[in-house]
Design a protein around this motif. Structure first.
Motif, PDB file in Angstrom:
ATOM      1  N   ASN A  13      52.354  29.745  42.053  1.00 23.39           N
ATOM      2  CA  ASN A  13      53.268  30.263  43.078  1.00 23.39           C
ATOM      3  C   ASN A  13      52.570  31.252  44.003  1.00 23.39           C
ATOM      4  OD1 ASN A  13      55.474  28.792  42.136  1.00 23.39           O
ATOM      5  ND2 ASN A  13      56.034  30.350  40.645  1.00 23.39           N
ATOM      6  N   ALA A  14      51.676  32.068  43.426  1.00 19.93           N
ATOM      7  CA  ALA A  14      50.929  33.012  44.250  1.00 19.93           C
ATOM      8  C   ALA A  14      50.026  32.275  45.234  1.00 19.93           C
ATOM      9  CB  ALA A  14      50.092  33.944  43.366  1.00 19.93           C
ATOM     10  N   ALA A  15      49.456  31.134  44.806  1.00 21.45           N
ATOM     11  CA  ALA A  15      48.606  30.339  45.700  1.00 21.45           C
ATOM     12  C   ALA A  15      49.425  29.759  46.853  1.00 21.45           C
ATOM     13  CB  ALA A  15      47.928  29.215  44.909  1.00 21.45           C
ATOM     14  N   ILE A  16      50.660  29.315  46.557  1.00 24.32           N
ATOM     15  CA  ILE A  16      51.513  28.784  47.622  1.00 24.32           C
ATOM     16  C   ILE A  16      51.834  29.875  48.642  1.00 24.32           C
ATOM     17  CG2 ILE A  16      53.819  27.872  48.106  1.00 24.32           C
ATOM     18  CD1 ILE A  16      53.692  26.420  45.438  1.00 24.32           C
ATOM     19  N   VAL A  17      52.200  31.057  48.144  1.00 26.83           N
ATOM     20  CA  VAL A  17      52.517  32.176  49.043  1.00 26.83           C
ATOM     21  C   VAL A  17      51.293  32.561  49.863  1.00 26.83           C
ATOM     22  CG1 VAL A  17      53.180  34.610  49.118  1.00 26.83           C
ATOM     23  CG2 VAL A  17      54.356  33.051  47.563  1.00 26.83           C
ATOM     24  N   ARG A  18      50.114  32.619  49.218  1.00 28.09           N
ATOM     25  CA  ARG A  18      48.896  33.010  49.934  1.00 28.09           C
ATOM     26  C   ARG A  18      48.529  31.973  50.991  1.00 28.09           C
ATOM     27  NH1 ARG A  18      45.251  36.813  48.447  1.00 28.09           N
ATOM     28  NH2 ARG A  18      47.148  37.674  47.521  1.00 28.09           N
ATOM     29  N   ARG A  19      48.725  30.683  50.702  1.00 29.42           N
ATOM     30  CA  ARG A  19      48.443  29.656  51.703  1.00 29.42           C
ATOM     31  C   ARG A  19      49.394  29.788  52.891  1.00 29.42           C
ATOM     32  NH1 ARG A  19      45.547  25.177  51.997  1.00 29.42           N
ATOM     33  NH2 ARG A  19      45.023  25.119  49.789  1.00 29.42           N
ATOM     34  N   LEU A 178      42.418  34.745  45.871  1.00 28.41           N
ATOM     35  CA  LEU A 178      43.186  34.945  44.644  1.00 28.41           C
ATOM     36  C   LEU A 178      42.293  35.345  43.478  1.00 28.41           C
ATOM     37  CD1 LEU A 178      45.531  31.825  44.826  1.00 28.41           C
ATOM     38  CD2 LEU A 178      46.206  34.192  45.201  1.00 28.41           C
ATOM     39  N   GLY A 179      41.013  35.635  43.780  1.00 28.61           N
ATOM     40  CA  GLY A 179      40.037  35.875  42.712  1.00 28.61           C
ATOM     41  C   GLY A 179      40.437  36.981  41.761  1.00 28.61           C
ATOM     42  N   LYS A 180      40.794  38.146  42.286  1.00 31.45           N
ATOM     43  CA  LYS A 180      41.138  39.283  41.440  1.00 31.45           C
ATOM     44  C   LYS A 180      42.385  38.985  40.609  1.00 31.45           C
ATOM     45  CE  LYS A 180      39.049  42.885  44.316  1.00 31.45           C
ATOM     46  NZ  LYS A 180      39.288  44.128  45.077  1.00 31.45           N
ATOM     47  N   MET A 181      43.364  38.346  41.258  1.00 31.61           N
ATOM     48  CA  MET A 181      44.596  38.016  40.556  1.00 31.61           C
ATOM     49  C   MET A 181      44.329  37.028  39.420  1.00 31.61           C
ATOM     50  SD  MET A 181      48.061  36.355  42.145  1.00 31.61           S
ATOM     51  CE  MET A 181      48.155  37.617  43.395  1.00 31.61           C
ATOM     52  N   MET A 182      43.524  35.986  39.701  1.00 27.69           N
ATOM     53  CA  MET A 182      43.219  34.995  38.674  1.00 27.69           C
ATOM     54  C   MET A 182      42.381  35.607  37.560  1.00 27.69           C
ATOM     55  SD  MET A 182      42.409  31.632  41.022  1.00 27.69           S
ATOM     56  CE  MET A 182      42.064  30.622  39.590  1.00 27.69           C
ATOM     57  N   ALA A 183      41.406  36.450  37.936  1.00 24.55           N
ATOM     58  CA  ALA A 183      40.566  37.088  36.920  1.00 24.55           C
ATOM     59  C   ALA A 183      41.408  37.975  36.013  1.00 24.55           C
ATOM     60  CB  ALA A 183      39.454  37.903  37.581  1.00 24.55           C
TER      61      ALA A 183
END
Length: 437
Positions: A13-19, A178-183
Protein backbone atom coordinates in the motif's frame (compact mmCIF):
# COMPACT_ATOMS: atom_id res chain seq x y z
CA UNK A 1 2.85 -15.44 9.37
CA UNK A 2 0.27 -12.81 10.30
CA UNK A 3 2.98 -10.24 11.02
CA UNK A 4 4.70 -11.00 7.70
CA UNK A 5 1.37 -10.62 5.86
CA UNK A 6 0.73 -7.26 7.58
CA UNK A 7 4.25 -6.07 6.68
CA UNK A 8 3.90 -7.09 3.02
CA UNK A 9 0.44 -5.51 2.76
CA UNK A 10 1.68 -2.32 4.42
CA UNK A 11 4.68 -2.02 2.07
CA UNK A 12 2.46 -2.76 -0.96
CA UNK A 13 0.00 0.00 0.00
CA UNK A 14 2.88 2.36 0.75
CA UNK A 15 4.29 1.65 -2.74
CA UNK A 16 0.93 2.52 -4.33
CA UNK A 17 0.74 5.79 -2.39
CA UNK A 18 4.37 6.64 -3.24
CA UNK A 19 3.78 5.96 -6.95
CA UNK A 20 0.73 8.23 -6.89
CA UNK A 21 2.84 10.92 -5.23
CA UNK A 22 5.49 10.55 -7.92
CA UNK A 23 2.84 10.79 -10.65
CA UNK A 24 1.42 13.92 -9.02
CA UNK A 25 4.89 15.44 -8.91
CA UNK A 26 5.27 14.59 -12.61
CA UNK A 27 2.02 16.49 -13.30
CA UNK A 28 3.46 19.43 -11.35
CA UNK A 29 6.54 19.28 -13.58
CA UNK A 30 4.40 19.51 -16.70
CA UNK A 31 2.45 22.48 -15.35
CA UNK A 32 5.70 24.27 -14.46
CA UNK A 33 7.12 23.62 -17.93
CA UNK A 34 3.89 24.85 -19.56
CA UNK A 35 3.92 28.06 -17.53
CA UNK A 36 7.56 28.74 -18.38
CA UNK A 37 6.88 28.20 -22.06
CA UNK A 38 3.84 30.50 -22.05
CA UNK A 39 5.68 33.24 -20.18
CA UNK A 40 8.22 33.71 -22.92
CA UNK A 41 7.22 36.58 -25.25
CA UNK A 42 7.48 36.27 -29.02
CA UNK A 43 10.13 38.52 -30.65
CA UNK A 44 8.77 41.56 -32.58
CA UNK A 45 8.37 41.12 -36.35
CA UNK A 46 9.46 44.09 -38.55
CA UNK A 47 8.13 44.51 -42.07
CA UNK A 48 8.42 47.39 -44.56
CA UNK A 49 6.48 47.76 -47.78
CA UNK A 50 8.20 49.39 -50.78
CA UNK A 51 7.98 53.19 -50.62
CA UNK A 52 6.38 53.26 -47.18
CA UNK A 53 8.17 55.15 -44.43
CA UNK A 54 7.68 54.48 -40.71
CA UNK A 55 7.29 57.45 -38.48
CA UNK A 56 8.77 57.35 -34.99
CA UNK A 57 5.34 57.87 -33.40
CA UNK A 58 3.72 54.88 -35.14
CA UNK A 59 2.71 51.95 -33.03
CA UNK A 60 2.27 48.37 -34.04
CA UNK A 61 4.49 46.41 -36.44
CA UNK A 62 7.49 48.00 -38.05
CA UNK A 63 7.56 46.82 -41.62
CA UNK A 64 10.95 46.57 -43.28
CA UNK A 65 11.52 46.34 -46.97
CA UNK A 66 9.89 43.03 -47.89
CA UNK A 67 8.40 41.67 -51.05
CA UNK A 68 5.03 40.30 -50.04
CA UNK A 69 3.99 37.74 -52.59
CA UNK A 70 1.99 35.36 -50.38
CA UNK A 71 -0.31 35.61 -47.41
CA UNK A 72 1.75 35.58 -44.21
CA UNK A 73 0.43 33.55 -41.24
CA UNK A 74 0.96 35.87 -38.29
CA UNK A 75 -0.70 33.45 -35.78
CA UNK A 76 1.63 33.06 -32.77
CA UNK A 77 2.77 29.48 -31.87
CA UNK A 78 4.37 28.57 -28.55
CA UNK A 79 6.73 26.08 -30.19
CA UNK A 80 8.12 28.89 -32.36
CA UNK A 81 9.58 30.52 -29.28
CA UNK A 82 11.83 27.54 -28.37
CA UNK A 83 14.31 25.14 -29.81
CA UNK A 84 14.15 21.41 -29.05
CA UNK A 85 17.20 21.69 -26.76
CA UNK A 86 15.60 24.50 -24.76
CA UNK A 87 12.40 22.55 -24.12
CA UNK A 88 14.42 19.47 -23.17
CA UNK A 89 16.44 21.54 -20.71
CA UNK A 90 13.29 23.03 -19.19
CA UNK A 91 11.81 19.58 -18.59
CA UNK A 92 15.09 18.17 -17.22
CA UNK A 93 15.50 21.01 -14.71
CA UNK A 94 11.89 20.69 -13.54
CA UNK A 95 12.24 16.94 -13.04
CA UNK A 96 15.40 17.46 -10.99
CA UNK A 97 13.67 20.02 -8.80
CA UNK A 98 11.01 17.44 -8.02
CA UNK A 99 13.65 14.71 -7.47
CA UNK A 100 12.25 12.59 -10.29
CA UNK A 101 13.93 10.41 -12.90
CA UNK A 102 15.27 12.56 -15.77
CA UNK A 103 14.86 9.82 -18.38
CA UNK A 104 12.14 10.96 -20.77
CA UNK A 105 11.11 11.72 -24.34
CA UNK A 106 8.84 14.59 -25.37
CA UNK A 107 7.04 16.17 -28.30
CA UNK A 108 5.03 19.31 -29.06
CA UNK A 109 1.97 18.31 -31.07
CA UNK A 110 0.46 20.79 -33.54
CA UNK A 111 -3.15 21.72 -34.09
CA UNK A 112 -5.56 18.96 -34.80
CA UNK A 113 -3.89 16.54 -32.41
CA UNK A 114 -7.28 15.74 -30.94
CA UNK A 115 -8.68 15.50 -34.49
CA UNK A 116 -7.26 13.86 -37.59
CA UNK A 117 -4.72 16.28 -39.01
CA UNK A 118 -1.41 17.98 -38.57
CA UNK A 119 1.44 16.22 -36.84
CA UNK A 120 4.38 16.85 -34.56
CA UNK A 121 5.88 20.33 -34.50
CA UNK A 122 8.81 19.44 -32.25
CA UNK A 123 10.12 16.19 -30.68
CA UNK A 124 13.10 14.74 -28.87
CA UNK A 125 15.57 12.59 -30.75
CA UNK A 126 14.54 9.22 -29.29
CA UNK A 127 10.76 9.59 -29.33
CA UNK A 128 10.12 8.10 -32.79
CA UNK A 129 12.34 5.08 -32.17
CA UNK A 130 10.73 4.45 -28.79
CA UNK A 131 7.18 4.62 -30.20
CA UNK A 132 8.08 2.34 -33.10
CA UNK A 133 9.48 -0.34 -30.78
CA UNK A 134 6.69 -0.09 -28.20
CA UNK A 135 3.84 -2.60 -28.46
CA UNK A 136 0.51 -2.31 -26.73
CA UNK A 137 1.84 -4.50 -23.92
CA UNK A 138 5.08 -2.52 -23.54
CA UNK A 139 3.15 0.73 -23.36
CA UNK A 140 2.07 -0.26 -19.84
CA UNK A 141 5.68 0.30 -18.78
CA UNK A 142 5.50 4.00 -19.78
CA UNK A 143 3.53 7.00 -18.55
CA UNK A 144 2.09 9.40 -21.18
CA UNK A 145 1.19 12.94 -20.13
CA UNK A 146 -0.62 15.42 -22.42
CA UNK A 147 -1.01 19.06 -21.46
CA UNK A 148 -2.40 21.83 -23.72
CA UNK A 149 -0.11 24.87 -24.03
CA UNK A 150 -2.76 27.41 -22.97
CA UNK A 151 -3.30 29.50 -19.89
CA UNK A 152 -5.75 28.18 -17.33
CA UNK A 153 -8.38 30.75 -18.30
CA UNK A 154 -8.16 30.03 -22.04
CA UNK A 155 -10.13 27.48 -24.02
CA UNK A 156 -8.54 24.58 -25.84
CA UNK A 157 -9.24 24.91 -29.57
CA UNK A 158 -8.20 23.14 -32.72
CA UNK A 159 -5.29 25.57 -32.95
CA UNK A 160 -3.89 24.70 -29.51
CA UNK A 161 -0.52 22.97 -29.29
CA UNK A 162 -0.07 20.08 -26.84
CA UNK A 163 3.04 19.08 -24.89
CA UNK A 164 3.54 15.31 -24.66
CA UNK A 165 5.89 13.78 -22.05
CA UNK A 166 6.73 10.06 -22.13
CA UNK A 167 8.58 8.47 -19.16
CA UNK A 168 9.41 4.86 -18.32
CA UNK A 169 7.94 3.61 -15.06
CA UNK A 170 11.05 3.53 -12.88
CA UNK A 171 10.38 0.75 -10.35
CA UNK A 172 13.95 0.97 -9.06
CA UNK A 173 13.48 4.61 -8.08
CA UNK A 174 10.24 3.65 -6.35
CA UNK A 175 12.04 0.92 -4.39
CA UNK A 176 14.83 3.34 -3.44
CA UNK A 177 12.29 5.84 -2.18
CA UNK A 178 10.80 3.07 -0.03
CA UNK A 179 14.23 1.80 1.03
CA UNK A 180 14.17 2.97 4.65
CA UNK A 181 10.58 1.85 5.12
CA UNK A 182 11.26 -1.61 3.65
CA UNK A 183 14.51 -1.99 5.60
CA UNK A 184 12.72 -1.08 8.82
CA UNK A 185 9.87 -3.48 8.06
CA UNK A 186 12.25 -6.33 7.22
CA UNK A 187 14.34 -5.64 10.34
CA UNK A 188 11.23 -5.56 12.52
CA UNK A 189 9.95 -8.81 10.99
CA UNK A 190 13.39 -10.46 11.41
CA UNK A 191 13.47 -9.43 15.08
CA UNK A 192 10.00 -10.86 15.66
CA UNK A 193 10.83 -14.13 13.88
CA UNK A 194 14.14 -14.43 15.74
CA UNK A 195 12.42 -13.80 19.07
CA UNK A 196 9.78 -16.39 18.18
CA UNK A 197 12.42 -19.00 17.25
CA UNK A 198 14.43 -18.28 20.41
CA UNK A 199 11.28 -18.58 22.50
CA UNK A 200 10.38 -21.96 21.00
CA UNK A 201 13.98 -23.11 21.36
CA UNK A 202 14.05 -22.03 25.00
CA UNK A 203 10.78 -23.84 25.67
CA UNK A 204 12.14 -27.04 24.12
CA UNK A 205 15.38 -26.74 26.11
CA UNK A 206 13.42 -26.15 29.30
CA UNK A 207 11.29 -29.19 28.56
CA UNK A 208 14.39 -31.30 27.91
CA UNK A 209 16.04 -29.97 31.08
CA UNK A 210 12.91 -30.75 33.07
CA UNK A 211 12.91 -34.32 31.76
CA UNK A 212 16.62 -34.72 32.54
CA UNK A 213 16.15 -33.41 36.07
CA UNK A 214 13.17 -35.69 36.61
CA UNK A 215 15.30 -38.66 35.49
CA UNK A 216 18.09 -37.50 37.79
CA UNK A 217 15.77 -37.28 40.78
CA UNK A 218 14.39 -40.74 40.02
CA UNK A 219 17.90 -42.19 39.67
CA UNK A 220 19.14 -40.43 42.80
CA UNK A 221 16.13 -41.68 44.80
CA UNK A 222 16.78 -45.22 43.60
CA UNK A 223 20.54 -45.07 44.19
CA UNK A 224 20.13 -43.70 47.74
CA UNK A 225 17.17 -45.91 48.62
CA UNK A 226 19.07 -49.14 47.99
CA UNK A 227 21.91 -48.54 50.52
CA UNK A 228 19.46 -47.06 53.02
CA UNK A 229 17.32 -50.20 52.81
CA UNK A 230 20.40 -52.37 53.22
CA UNK A 231 21.57 -50.35 56.24
CA UNK A 232 18.09 -50.56 57.77
CA UNK A 233 18.05 -54.34 57.39
CA UNK A 234 21.55 -54.64 58.86
CA UNK A 235 20.58 -52.53 61.89
CA UNK A 236 17.45 -54.64 62.45
CA UNK A 237 19.57 -57.75 62.21
CA UNK A 238 22.07 -56.45 64.78
CA UNK A 239 19.17 -55.70 67.13
CA UNK A 240 18.15 -59.35 67.06
CA UNK A 241 19.00 -61.13 70.33
CA UNK A 242 20.54 -64.10 68.51
CA UNK A 243 22.84 -61.82 66.51
CA UNK A 244 23.80 -59.70 69.53
CA UNK A 245 25.41 -62.72 71.17
CA UNK A 246 27.39 -63.57 68.00
CA UNK A 247 30.39 -61.28 67.55
CA UNK A 248 31.13 -62.57 64.04
CA UNK A 249 27.64 -61.70 62.79
CA UNK A 250 27.79 -58.24 64.40
CA UNK A 251 31.11 -57.70 62.65
CA UNK A 252 29.61 -58.91 59.38
CA UNK A 253 26.57 -56.63 59.55
CA UNK A 254 28.72 -53.71 60.73
CA UNK A 255 30.88 -54.22 57.64
CA UNK A 256 27.77 -54.08 55.43
CA UNK A 257 26.69 -50.81 57.09
CA UNK A 258 30.18 -49.38 56.57
CA UNK A 259 30.33 -50.36 52.89
CA UNK A 260 26.84 -49.01 52.17
CA UNK A 261 27.74 -45.78 53.98
CA UNK A 262 30.84 -45.45 51.79
CA UNK A 263 28.66 -46.04 48.73
CA UNK A 264 26.26 -43.28 49.79
CA UNK A 265 29.13 -40.89 50.51
CA UNK A 266 30.60 -41.59 47.10
CA UNK A 267 27.29 -40.83 45.40
CA UNK A 268 26.81 -37.60 47.36
CA UNK A 269 30.42 -36.65 46.61
CA UNK A 270 29.86 -37.09 42.87
CA UNK A 271 26.83 -34.77 43.01
CA UNK A 272 28.73 -32.12 45.00
CA UNK A 273 31.69 -32.46 42.65
CA UNK A 274 29.37 -31.89 39.70
CA UNK A 275 28.10 -28.69 41.32
CA UNK A 276 31.68 -27.46 41.75
CA UNK A 277 32.43 -28.22 38.10
CA UNK A 278 29.36 -26.24 37.02
CA UNK A 279 30.62 -23.22 38.96
CA UNK A 280 34.20 -23.72 37.71
CA UNK A 281 35.35 -23.82 41.34
CA UNK A 282 37.21 -27.12 41.22
CA UNK A 283 40.93 -26.71 41.91
CA UNK A 284 43.63 -28.77 40.20
CA UNK A 285 46.81 -29.81 41.97
CA UNK A 286 49.04 -30.21 38.92
CA UNK A 287 52.03 -32.46 39.31
CA UNK A 288 54.18 -34.72 37.19
CA UNK A 289 52.10 -37.81 36.42
CA UNK A 290 53.07 -41.04 34.67
CA UNK A 291 50.05 -41.91 32.52
CA UNK A 292 51.13 -45.54 32.08
CA UNK A 293 51.22 -46.09 35.85
CA UNK A 294 47.74 -44.58 36.26
CA UNK A 295 46.28 -46.73 33.47
CA UNK A 296 47.86 -49.95 34.81
CA UNK A 297 46.68 -49.23 38.35
CA UNK A 298 43.11 -48.45 37.22
CA UNK A 299 42.86 -51.60 35.12
CA UNK A 300 44.06 -53.65 38.09
CA UNK A 301 41.40 -52.09 40.35
CA UNK A 302 38.68 -52.93 37.83
CA UNK A 303 39.79 -56.50 37.22
CA UNK A 304 36.94 -57.99 39.24
CA UNK A 305 34.35 -56.12 37.16
CA UNK A 306 36.11 -57.26 33.98
CA UNK A 307 36.06 -60.87 35.16
CA UNK A 308 32.31 -60.60 35.87
CA UNK A 309 31.77 -59.72 32.19
CA UNK A 310 34.30 -62.33 31.08
CA UNK A 311 36.23 -59.36 29.82
CA UNK A 312 39.84 -58.64 29.03
CA UNK A 313 41.78 -55.39 28.91
CA UNK A 314 44.69 -55.17 26.45
CA UNK A 315 47.31 -52.51 27.12
CA UNK A 316 49.23 -51.06 24.19
CA UNK A 317 51.26 -48.43 25.99
CA UNK A 318 53.50 -47.30 23.13
CA UNK A 319 54.06 -43.70 24.21
CA UNK A 320 57.78 -42.95 24.47
CA UNK A 321 57.11 -40.05 26.83
CA UNK A 322 54.09 -40.89 29.10
CA UNK A 323 54.67 -37.93 31.45
CA UNK A 324 52.19 -35.04 31.68
CA UNK A 325 51.32 -32.41 34.27
CA UNK A 326 47.99 -33.42 35.77
CA UNK A 327 45.99 -33.65 38.95
CA UNK A 328 46.61 -37.25 39.98
CA UNK A 329 43.21 -37.79 41.61
CA UNK A 330 41.08 -36.23 38.87
CA UNK A 331 43.11 -37.79 36.07
CA UNK A 332 42.72 -41.21 37.68
CA UNK A 333 38.98 -40.61 37.91
CA UNK A 334 38.87 -39.80 34.18
CA UNK A 335 40.48 -43.13 33.24
CA UNK A 336 38.35 -44.97 35.81
CA UNK A 337 35.07 -43.47 34.53
CA UNK A 338 35.85 -44.31 30.90
CA UNK A 339 36.79 -47.91 31.73
CA UNK A 340 33.80 -48.25 34.08
CA UNK A 341 31.43 -47.09 31.31
CA UNK A 342 33.02 -49.56 28.89
CA UNK A 343 32.27 -52.36 31.38
CA UNK A 344 28.74 -51.17 32.25
CA UNK A 345 27.59 -50.71 28.64
CA UNK A 346 28.80 -54.02 27.28
CA UNK A 347 27.76 -57.62 26.70
CA UNK A 348 29.64 -60.74 27.60
CA UNK A 349 33.20 -61.35 26.34
CA UNK A 350 34.16 -57.70 26.64
CA UNK A 351 37.37 -56.61 24.94
CA UNK A 352 38.91 -53.27 25.94
CA UNK A 353 42.01 -51.94 24.22
CA UNK A 354 43.89 -49.08 25.89
CA UNK A 355 46.66 -47.56 23.82
CA UNK A 356 48.95 -44.52 24.06
CA UNK A 357 51.31 -42.77 21.67
CA UNK A 358 53.04 -39.43 21.31
CA UNK A 359 52.72 -36.69 18.74
CA UNK A 360 55.11 -33.78 18.48
CA UNK A 361 53.49 -31.82 21.36
CA UNK A 362 50.83 -34.14 22.80
CA UNK A 363 50.12 -37.45 24.46
CA UNK A 364 47.24 -39.43 22.92
CA UNK A 365 45.25 -41.97 24.98
CA UNK A 366 42.71 -44.22 23.25
CA UNK A 367 40.18 -46.44 25.03
CA UNK A 368 38.23 -48.71 22.64
CA UNK A 369 35.71 -51.44 23.44
CA UNK A 370 33.40 -53.88 21.66
CA UNK A 371 30.34 -52.91 23.74
CA UNK A 372 26.80 -52.01 22.70
CA UNK A 373 27.85 -48.72 21.03
CA UNK A 374 25.92 -45.47 20.75
CA UNK A 375 23.61 -43.77 18.29
CA UNK A 376 24.40 -40.42 16.67
CA UNK A 377 21.95 -38.64 18.95
CA UNK A 378 23.60 -40.15 22.01
CA UNK A 379 27.07 -39.18 20.77
CA UNK A 380 25.96 -35.57 20.32
CA UNK A 381 24.61 -35.39 23.89
CA UNK A 382 26.85 -37.79 25.77
CA UNK A 383 28.78 -35.05 27.59
CA UNK A 384 25.63 -33.27 28.79
CA UNK A 385 25.02 -33.18 32.51
CA UNK A 386 22.52 -35.80 33.79
CA UNK A 387 22.15 -37.32 30.32
CA UNK A 388 22.05 -41.11 30.20
CA UNK A 389 22.05 -43.18 27.06
CA UNK A 390 19.16 -45.54 26.40
CA UNK A 391 20.41 -49.08 26.86
CA UNK A 392 17.58 -50.99 25.22
CA UNK A 393 17.01 -54.22 27.12
CA UNK A 394 19.84 -53.50 29.57
CA UNK A 395 18.22 -52.21 32.79
CA UNK A 396 20.96 -52.87 35.34
CA UNK A 397 23.13 -49.82 34.54
CA UNK A 398 23.14 -47.48 37.52
CA UNK A 399 24.32 -43.89 37.84
CA UNK A 400 23.32 -40.24 37.70
CA UNK A 401 24.53 -39.41 34.21
CA UNK A 402 27.40 -37.32 35.62
CA UNK A 403 30.40 -39.48 34.73
CA UNK A 404 31.12 -38.28 31.19
CA UNK A 405 30.23 -34.65 31.92
CA UNK A 406 32.83 -34.87 34.70
CA UNK A 407 35.35 -36.43 32.29
CA UNK A 408 34.80 -33.64 29.76
CA UNK A 409 35.17 -30.93 32.43
CA UNK A 410 38.43 -32.41 33.79
CA UNK A 411 39.93 -32.87 30.31
CA UNK A 412 39.05 -29.26 29.47
CA UNK A 413 40.55 -28.10 32.78
CA UNK A 414 43.81 -29.81 31.77
CA UNK A 415 43.60 -27.95 28.41
CA UNK A 416 43.12 -31.26 26.65
CA UNK A 417 40.66 -32.57 24.07
CA UNK A 418 38.30 -35.55 24.01
CA UNK A 419 36.67 -37.17 21.00
CA UNK A 420 34.26 -40.09 20.75
CA UNK A 421 33.51 -42.47 17.89
CA UNK A 422 30.89 -45.17 18.13
CA UNK A 423 28.77 -47.59 16.09
CA UNK A 424 25.62 -49.25 17.38
CA UNK A 425 26.32 -52.88 18.24
CA UNK A 426 30.06 -52.66 17.51
CA UNK A 427 31.49 -50.57 20.32
CA UNK A 428 32.91 -47.16 21.14
CA UNK A 429 36.29 -45.44 21.10
CA UNK A 430 37.29 -42.46 23.25
CA UNK A 431 40.38 -40.49 22.26
CA UNK A 432 42.01 -38.12 24.76
CA UNK A 433 44.74 -35.65 23.88
CA UNK A 434 46.81 -33.89 26.56
CA UNK A 435 49.49 -31.24 25.87
CA UNK A 436 53.09 -31.93 26.82
CA UNK A 437 55.66 -29.26 27.48
Amino acid sequence: MGIIWIQVNWIYNAAIVRREQMEQRAVTVMINVKEQMLQRKAPPMRFKVDGAAIRPTEKGLAIDKYEITNTIDLTEKVSDRFTTEEVQKLITNSLREQHLDTTFEFAVLGKGHFGNSNGIRMQSAGLSKMLENTTSTDSLDYTFQYIPLVNSFDYVTGETETLLLVQPKNNMMLLLSLGKMMAGGLLFTAVIITAFILTIRTMLNQKKLSEIKSDFINNMTHELKTPLATISLAIDAIGNEKVMDNRDKIKYFSGIIKEENKRMNKQVESILQSALLEKNEIGLNLQVTDVHDVISSTVENLQLQLDAKQGHAELRLDAINPIIKADDVHFSNVIFNLLDNAIKYSKENLEVVISTHNTRKSLIITIADNGIGMSRDTISRIFEKFYRAHTGNVHNVKGFGLGLSYVKAIVDAHKGKIKVESTMGKGSKFTLEFPQE
